[in-house]
Design a protein around this motif. Structure first.
Motif, short mmCIF file in Angstrom:
data_model
loop_
_atom_site.label_atom_id
_atom_site.label_comp_id
_atom_site.label_asym_id
_atom_site.label_seq_id
_atom_site.Cartn_x
_atom_site.Cartn_y
_atom_site.Cartn_z
N GLU A 180 -67.19 -49.33 -83.54
CA GLU A 180 -68.57 -49.66 -83.15
C GLU A 180 -69.41 -50.04 -84.37
O GLU A 180 -70.22 -50.96 -84.31
N ALA A 181 -69.22 -49.33 -85.48
CA ALA A 181 -69.99 -49.65 -86.69
C ALA A 181 -69.66 -51.07 -87.17
O ALA A 181 -70.54 -51.82 -87.58
N LEU A 182 -68.39 -51.45 -87.07
CA LEU A 182 -67.99 -52.80 -87.52
C LEU A 182 -68.55 -53.86 -86.58
O LEU A 182 -68.95 -54.94 -87.02
N ARG A 183 -68.61 -53.55 -85.28
CA ARG A 183 -69.22 -54.52 -84.34
C ARG A 183 -70.70 -54.72 -84.68
O ARG A 183 -71.22 -55.83 -84.58
N VAL A 184 -71.36 -53.64 -85.06
CA VAL A 184 -72.78 -53.75 -85.43
C VAL A 184 -72.93 -54.63 -86.67
O VAL A 184 -73.79 -55.51 -86.73
N LEU A 185 -72.06 -54.43 -87.66
CA LEU A 185 -72.14 -55.26 -88.87
C LEU A 185 -71.90 -56.73 -88.52
O LEU A 185 -72.58 -57.62 -89.03
N GLU A 186 -70.92 -56.97 -87.63
CA GLU A 186 -70.64 -58.36 -87.23
C GLU A 186 -71.86 -58.99 -86.56
O GLU A 186 -72.17 -60.15 -86.78
N ALA A 187 -72.54 -58.19 -85.75
CA ALA A 187 -73.70 -58.72 -85.01
C ALA A 187 -74.82 -59.14 -85.96
O ALA A 187 -75.71 -59.90 -85.59
N LEU A 188 -74.78 -58.64 -87.19
CA LEU A 188 -75.84 -58.97 -88.15
C LEU A 188 -75.58 -60.30 -88.83
O LEU A 188 -76.44 -60.80 -89.57
N ASP A 189 -74.38 -60.88 -88.63
CA ASP A 189 -74.06 -62.18 -89.24
C ASP A 189 -74.25 -62.17 -90.75
O ASP A 189 -74.96 -63.01 -91.31
N LEU A 190 -73.64 -61.21 -91.40
CA LEU A 190 -73.83 -61.08 -92.84
C LEU A 190 -73.00 -62.13 -93.57
O LEU A 190 -71.90 -62.45 -93.16
N MET A 199 -80.00 -54.50 -98.92
CA MET A 199 -80.47 -55.21 -97.71
C MET A 199 -81.32 -54.27 -96.86
O MET A 199 -80.92 -53.86 -95.77
N ASP A 200 -82.50 -53.95 -97.37
CA ASP A 200 -83.35 -52.97 -96.69
C ASP A 200 -83.76 -53.42 -95.30
O ASP A 200 -83.80 -52.62 -94.36
N ALA A 201 -84.06 -54.71 -95.17
CA ALA A 201 -84.53 -55.20 -93.86
C ALA A 201 -83.42 -55.07 -92.81
O ALA A 201 -83.68 -54.64 -91.68
N ALA A 202 -82.20 -55.43 -93.20
CA ALA A 202 -81.08 -55.32 -92.25
C ALA A 202 -80.84 -53.85 -91.89
O ALA A 202 -80.59 -53.51 -90.73
N ALA A 203 -80.94 -52.97 -92.89
CA ALA A 203 -80.75 -51.54 -92.64
C ALA A 203 -81.79 -51.04 -91.64
O ALA A 203 -81.47 -50.32 -90.68
N GLU A 204 -83.03 -51.46 -91.85
CA GLU A 204 -84.10 -51.01 -90.94
C GLU A 204 -83.89 -51.55 -89.53
O GLU A 204 -84.19 -50.86 -88.54
N ARG A 205 -83.37 -52.77 -89.42
CA ARG A 205 -83.10 -53.33 -88.08
C ARG A 205 -82.07 -52.47 -87.35
O ARG A 205 -82.23 -52.17 -86.15
N VAL A 206 -81.02 -52.07 -88.06
CA VAL A 206 -79.98 -51.26 -87.42
C VAL A 206 -80.56 -49.89 -87.03
O VAL A 206 -80.34 -49.40 -85.92
N GLU A 207 -81.32 -49.31 -87.93
CA GLU A 207 -81.90 -47.98 -87.64
C GLU A 207 -82.86 -48.06 -86.44
O GLU A 207 -82.86 -47.18 -85.57
N ALA A 208 -83.62 -49.12 -86.40
CA ALA A 208 -84.56 -49.29 -85.27
C ALA A 208 -83.78 -49.52 -83.97
O ALA A 208 -84.19 -49.03 -82.91
N ALA A 209 -82.67 -50.24 -84.05
CA ALA A 209 -81.87 -50.50 -82.84
C ALA A 209 -81.29 -49.19 -82.31
O ALA A 209 -81.31 -48.93 -81.10
N VAL A 227 -75.67 -53.21 -80.21
CA VAL A 227 -75.45 -54.64 -80.48
C VAL A 227 -76.42 -55.49 -79.65
O VAL A 227 -77.03 -56.43 -80.16
N ALA A 228 -76.59 -55.11 -78.37
CA ALA A 228 -77.51 -55.87 -77.51
C ALA A 228 -78.93 -55.80 -78.05
O ALA A 228 -79.66 -56.80 -78.09
N GLN A 229 -79.31 -54.64 -78.51
CA GLN A 229 -80.65 -54.45 -79.08
C GLN A 229 -80.84 -55.37 -80.30
O GLN A 229 -81.88 -55.98 -80.47
N LEU A 230 -79.79 -55.47 -81.12
CA LEU A 230 -79.88 -56.31 -82.32
C LEU A 230 -79.96 -57.79 -81.97
O LEU A 230 -80.67 -58.55 -82.63
N THR A 231 -79.22 -58.19 -80.95
CA THR A 231 -79.23 -59.63 -80.61
C THR A 231 -80.51 -60.00 -79.87
O THR A 231 -80.92 -61.14 -79.89
#
Ligand code: IPM
Ligand code: MG
Length: 350
Positions: free
Chosen positions: A18-28, A306-316, A344-348
């Protein structure tokens, strides 16, 4: 972004997916993932819980995502081969001496805390745990006493440089927060703590803006359930931080929610949930992946800036919990995959 992915044992495998799916959803950009065995699975496949190729990969990576180690069937192995020695070995080999374990109340989960909701809702603390010293790494063994009785021993020791470097990390962390630092020790009994306290006082001179206090660990354990809102940064040795962070997790609501970062002098870090491999529920698809996902967020922040990306995940994650997508640990029935899907849905949707 070269990441060593060490999922390990038990639920480590399931939550890592699940953690890797979340990273993928961020399109890093430039994400490179290399997987390797660690813990019981490594012992079974390679004869050692931390095989040389896994250690080499960890050393060459920019960051390590670590699931969990622990395998009751292998508990009888001698200490060097016990699966716990894999994570202890990684921490020591990579000199990851600073362990950050944040514990913050999630809106909507106050009722699921082991504490009264109004007390739990005030939790926003960071346990700064020293990770490469203390009784964990002192001389240890079993011997025979003069009267022929078996005796076990573990030497507790800290030298002043070890205390000073973790104290600096703690003061800097406090400067970025509410500027309160509580150093936890047992200076009324332990000489190790007497030195710890003296060195923390010396380091404090360089941080006049931070309010320093000292607390005995037994009192700290009591205060954490009485009024956890009083704490900002808690600085602890290795053993006390291990215990207090498990306690903090239940004050927030579940051990499935707390992430951690283990850092050294540079930006390379190891990121892992504070929980273990949970063999009792492994393979059932019901483990809570939130701590693992939040550990990946800490990786984005501390190793990649990548503070902004980290905050997005935490908020999701916070949003998903607030929507009552709760795993079995929190009294809900969402599966590991469903929780991952929701994040992942929250992030997208962002
Ligand atoms: C933790 C764990 C480890 C520790 C074990 C698995 C060795 O409890 O990370 O909190 O004691 O540090
Ligand atoms: Mg622990």
């Amino acid at each position: 972004m070269h990441i060593a992915v060490l999922a390990g044992d038990g639920i480590g495998q399931e939550i890592m997916v699940e953690a890797l799916r979340v990273l993928e959803a961020l399109d890093l950009p430039d994400l490179r993932l290399d997987h390797a065995d660690v813990g019981g699975v490594a012992y079974r496949n390679h004869g050692h819980p931390l095989p040389p190729e896994t250690l080499e990969l960890a050393k060459s990576a920019d960051a390590i995502l670590f699931g969990a180690v622990g395998d009751p069937e292998l508990d009888g192995l001698r200490r060097e081969l016990r699966v716990e020695s894999a994570v202890l070995g990684l921490r020591k080999e990579l000199q990851l001496f600073a362990n950050l374990r944040p514990a913050k109340a999630f809106a909507g989960l106050e009722n699921l805390s082991a504490l009264k909701p109004e007390i739990a809702g005030a939790i926003d603390l960071l346990i700064l745990r020293e990770l490469t010293g203390d009784v964990y790494f002192g001389e240890k063994g079993q011997r025979e006493t003069a009267t022929g009785r078996r005796q076990g021993y573990d030497i507790m020791a800290y030298d002043e440089d070890e205390v000073a470097r973790i104290a600096h990390v703690a003061f800097k962390a406090a400067q970025g927060r509410r500027k309160k630092l509580c150093s936890v020790d047992k200076a009324n009994v332990l000489q190790t703590s007497v030195l710890w306290r003296a060195v923390v006082e010396e380091v404090a001179a360089g941080y006049p803006d931070v309010e320093l206090s000292h607390m005995y660990v037994d009192n700290a354990a009591m205060q954490m359930v009485r009024n956890p809102g009083q704490f900002d940064v808690m600085l602890t040795g290795n053993l006390f931080g291990d215990i207090l962070s498990d306690q903090a997790s239940m004050c927030v609501g579940s051990i499935g929610l707390l992430a951690s970062a283990s850092l050294g002098e540079g930006t390379r870090g190891l990121y892992e949930p504070i929980h273990g491999s949970a063999p009792d529920i492994a393979g059932q698809g019901i483990a809570n992946p939130c701590a693992m996902i939040l550990s990946a967020a800490m990786m984005l922040r501390h190793s990649f800036g990548m503070d902004a990306a980290a905050e997005r995940v935490e908020a999701a994650v916070a949003a998903v919990l607030a929507q009552d997508v709760l795993g079995h640990d929190l009294g809900g029935d969402a599966s590991t995959t469903q929780i991952g899907d929701a994040v992942v849905a929250q992030l997208t949707d962002d």
